[in-house]
Design an enzyme around this catalytic site. Structure first.
Site, PDB file in Angstrom:
ATOM      1  CD  GLU A 120      -1.423-119.797 -17.754  1.00  0.00           C
ATOM      2  OE1 GLU A 120      -0.734-119.326 -17.249  1.00  0.00           O
ATOM      3  OE2 GLU A 120      -1.553-121.207 -18.865  1.00  0.00           O
ATOM      4  CD  GLU A 167      -1.903-120.562 -13.444  1.00  0.00           C
ATOM      5  OE1 GLU A 167      -0.291-120.564 -13.368  1.00  0.00           O
ATOM      6  OE2 GLU A 167      -2.446-120.622 -13.692  1.00  0.00           O
TER       7      GLU A 167
END
Length: 675
Positions: free
Chosen positions: A144, A300
């Site tokens: 991320e 995710e």
């Protein structure tokens, strides 16, 4: 092909005895891929240069023995405390000069030499250790990027920014011209005088800020490439990715996608938001578009609720499956979660897991297990593609420049402007591909440019050529205003598009927050807000006019025949019903039809595989609905015949294959997944 199914697995949080229970449950749930070691740096390297791989050796061996593949992380997303202790200069610094501390994650400056050296050492050690391991299927670089720290104003970053500017402009004369430094006595005579746009008395130089945004995205991308290059050197046969966090402002995903073998995304729509399914579809379509339609990975999502919103709603029964299958229909190569086992400690202990705190006697576990079994019967979808007749222009330079300060209105937000037409097209079941403004537009019947505040000469010529050649374009207000240096294009707004649109915007009115205007359209009066252009027609016709203000009766929505094509212009922010009407007119002009007419709240997605045709239906409503089918279908998984009408329960989804279709080979031009 097999659909990836699994999630982030953090065994370092649990005793090894639990690992054996985990792999048994993974097999029961149909898990075939897990992401490992994402936040394990402090365990893998307890002190500089001393590595402890024994536990990870045992884990990867155990997973492989049970038929579970590994997406192995490089563990560089959360540096260990020793790095900050030995190199405090590696910590990020805010624009106001505050150096951030440890105890969280992502606590590093993207330009820190100490962080880069330590990260490279760790990545090489992991790659050398596990090259050739049979469980290794995919590399997961960092995690991320830009989620918490996407910029740092430390001295290392300042030096790196100056180096980036030298490479971009070559000379100070060129930089001064691009930045317009004659304004407010900002002329630079030495490179060392240039700093990042730190906190200042008032408005900062806008081009300096724009270049800073470009630099920050590139600085993070350079970190990714550093790790990627090490991995490619050691394991050239293993694909490499990192995970985006949706359509994220700090990261120019077009540039990043060029460096990825596989696009991956983390998707967390809010279950309490009535438009969550549209937001999820929006992100999925962007991810599919980034590499020209290639499959992407849902890295995710939450099995149930998250922990980071002020109020964290549950996913109602069926929603987790519904949104997972929606991602699959829109190009996902796999469906994964954060995380496998719900943590008992730390900041994310109330973030749901595939195995919740309550274990296997929970609704979440039963839904996770059922989805894993269902996905086994849907693998043929991975050989199909989603094509669309409509393109929406997405541009990070415009996003960054539009939202800088000192604009006519701070109410014009790029993502909201981009999302509004997408949502109306979604409601009509019209598929969308996202494109760069300089992309080849010839495959599309309709192109929507909700905002192009910043536009290069090349992009402006590209759009003009598209319409001249027979395309249909819808453009939104405050477009074509500045060039790539955020300098105003003179000659009357919007200078590069005046001939294309057949109009001139003399001035624009920024409406107070909450103020409304009326716009008269052939379908009736609709409301508008935020903005109003004062438009003079230069060949275009007015489709809608303002009903109030000194510009009452003046054009608000226009249409112009240009070459063999047509352009539409919207000079205000129309409410949903007005925007829907304009888009319907544009679709009619372009010959764009929906995939299927469905009841409200029912999403339809079409996919093809050579001669095979698929239809996916998703009922996002809380009521059972009846959908009229255009032909005979076979339901994937069950094999049941479906014809005439289909009863679709609340929060249910179904994949159908047309019975009249053949199973021809997939088109040769389709871009294949590297995994």
């Amino acid at each position: 092909m097999t659909i990836f199914y699994g999630g982030d697995y953090n065994p370092e949080q649990w005793p090894e005895a639990t690992w054996h229970e985990d792999v048994t449950l993974m097999q029961e749930a149909g898990v075939n891929l897990v992401s490992v070691a994402i936040f394990a740096w402090s365990k893998l390297e307890p002190e500089p240069g001393r590595f402890d791989f024994g536990w990870l050796d045992r884990l990867l061996d155990l997973l492989h023995e049970h038929g579970i593949g590994v997406c192995l992380a490089t563990a560089t997303a959360a540096p260990p405390p020793w790095l900050a202790h030995q190199h405090p200069e590696s910590l990020p610094v805010t624009a106001t000069g505050v150096r951030l501390g440890v105890g969280s994650r992502q606590q590093y400056s993207p330009s820190s030499p100490a962080y880069k050296e330590a990260a490279a050492r760790l990545v090489r050690a992991i790659a050398e250790r596990y090259k050739g391991h049979p469980a290794l299927k995919l590399w997961h670089v960092n995690n991320e990027y830009g989620c918490h720290v996407y910029e740092s104003f430390d001295e290392d970053s300042a030096a790196a920014f100056r180096a980036w500017l030298r490479a971009r402009y070559g000379t100070l004369e060129a930089l001064n011209a691009a930045w317009g430094t004659a304004f407010w006595s900002q002329l630079y005579h030495h490179w060392e005088e240039i700093t990042p746009p730190r906190a200042a008395p008032t408005f900062l130089n806008p081009t300096q800020q724009l270049d800073w945004r470009r630099f920050c995205s590139d600085a993070l991308l350079a970190l990714y490439k550093m790790e990627r290059d090490i991995l490619r050197e050691v394991t050239p046969e293993v694909p490499i990715t990192t995970n985006f966090i949706g359509v994220h402002k700090p990261i120019d995903a077009w540039r990043w996608a060029e460096a990825l073998d596989l696009v991956a995304n983390d998707a967390y729509p809010d279950p309490s938001d009535p438009e969550a399914p549209i937001h999820a579809a929006f992100a999925s379509d962007v991810m599919r578009s980034l590499k020209g339609g290639a499959p992407w990975l849902l890295m995710e999502q939450a099995p149930n609720q998250v922990q980071w919103r002020p109020r964290n709603a549950l996913k109602a029964p069926g929603v987790m499956r519904l949104w997972s299958l929606q991602a699959l229909a829109r190009g996902a190569r796999g469906v994964m979660f954060f995380q496998w086992r719900q943590s008992k400690a730390g900041a994310e202990k109330f973030h749901s897991g595939m195995v919740p705190h309550g274990g296997t006697e929970t609704r979440t576990w039963h839904e996770v297990k059922a989805l894993g079994q269902e996905l086994k019967g849907l693998g043929e979808l991975l050989e199909s593609t989603l094509r669309s007749d409509v393109a929406v222009v997405l541009d990070w330079d415009t996003w960054w420049a539009l939202e800088l300060d000192a604009k006519p209105s701070d109410g014009v937000r790029y993502l909201e402007t981009l999302y509004a037409p997408y949502a109306e097209l979604w409601r009509r079941n019209i598929g969308v591909t996202f494109v760069r403004p300089d992309a080849d537009l010839s495959p599309y019947k309709l192109v929507v440019a909700p905002n192009l505040y910043l536009v290069t000469d090349e992009a402006a010529a590209n759009l003009e050529s598209y319409v001249r050649g027979g395309g249909v374009l819808v453009m939104g207000f405050f477009s074509g205003i500045v060039d790539e240096h955020d300098q105003v294009r003179l000659g009357g707004y919007p200078a590069p598009f005046r001939q294309l649109l057949g109009l001139r915007v003399e001035e624009f009115d920024a409406l107070p927050a909450g103020a409304r205007l009326s716009v008269r359209l052939p379908a009736g009066d609709v409301s508008a807000e935020t903005w109003a252009d004062v438009i003079h027609l230069e060949g275009a016709e007015a489709l809608g006019t303002f009903g109030a203000g000194f510009y009452a009766g003046g054009p608000a929505v226009t249409r112009h025949r240009f070459g063999r094509g047509v352009s539409f212009y919207i000079g205000t922010r129309l409410a949903a019903e007005g925007l829907a009407w304009v888009l319907a007119e544009a679709c009619r002009e372009a010959g764009v039809a929906p995939v299927l007419e469905t009841p409200p709240g029912v999403e339809a997605v079409a996919r093809t595989r050579g001669g095979a045709r698929y239809l996916a239906l998703f009922n996002h409503s809380d009521e059972t609905v009846t959908v009229a089918l255009p032909e005979r279908f076979t339901a994937l998984g069950s094999g049941a015949l479906q014809e005439g009408t289909l009863e679709l329960a609340a929060r249910d989804a179904v994949f159908l294959r047309a019975r009249s279709a053949t199973h021809a080979q997939e088109p040769a031009e389709r871009e294949r997944s590297p995994v």
